[in-house]
Design an enzyme around this catalytic site. Sequence first.
Site: not given
Length: 300
Positions: A273, A283, A204, A289, A280
Amino acid sequence: EEVNVVPKKARRKRLVPKSVQRSSKGIKSIEREKFVPLVKEEVEKEKKGTNEKEDEDVQAGRRKRSKKEPRDWETVWSAIQSMREETIAPVDTMGCDRLFDSEAPPPVRRFQILVSLMLSSQTKDQAVSACVKRLQSIEGGLTPSSILALSDDELRSQLYGVGFHNRKTTYLKKVSSTILDPPYNGDIPRTLTELVSLPGVGPKMAHLALQAAWNDTVGIGVDVHVHRIAARLGWTKKCPTPEHTRKALEEWLPFEKWRPINEMLVGFGQTVCTPVNPKCGECKARSLCPVGRRHRLKKE
């Protein structure tokens, strides 16, 4: 019913070109020696050409798109992008590509980007930003030489607030020493293989370092936010580690999205998130989702 079966000898004869001379004992040994290597050479040449083309495609970031792209992923991407534009996340002001000294020489700027990434493991952006500023204020600034000039205890004291600061003290010392020696001569490596060979630098960090320091994208930088959110959205399946998530995303995500996905999902994970109790209800992508849909059902 009778089945016409071609004798084995007859089938073998058909595989042999007519141009090859025959004798009472079959193909002459000389002609066989010429024929077999020729076939092997053509096969190896074709195989080599295919491999070289695949290598070129990978290096250029052009990989075949998978037919199993997540449904409506582009709509979800646009929704997340819209939310990111409305809210400033910590990564937007304290991300590892924003902490370097803009007045420092390019090699020093690249080193500071790498140090920021090394410190970011298991540490919040706020703590990383504060630590980098302290290191930039030491005598000589944040350079490989100034890191080596500090004793272990002095460097460790500068890293307070950073996760695993004892281990990172050792890593920073070793990386600084490696960078000062040939073939790097004071600059950070510019290939993925060389970067991941440095102590304390994982895939990463290496991918993000290449993008931020060298403007070179060869893969997706997947941290805990990208790993978690990609799974929640159903963009990946059965990916136990961030590295598994990276490979799964690269199979279908267009190359031009490989760089922006990290900052977009990291900021999204910091503001909406979240790891625990995701918002949620706020969102815009909740209807697409799996986690968001379950949230709606519970509310109803």
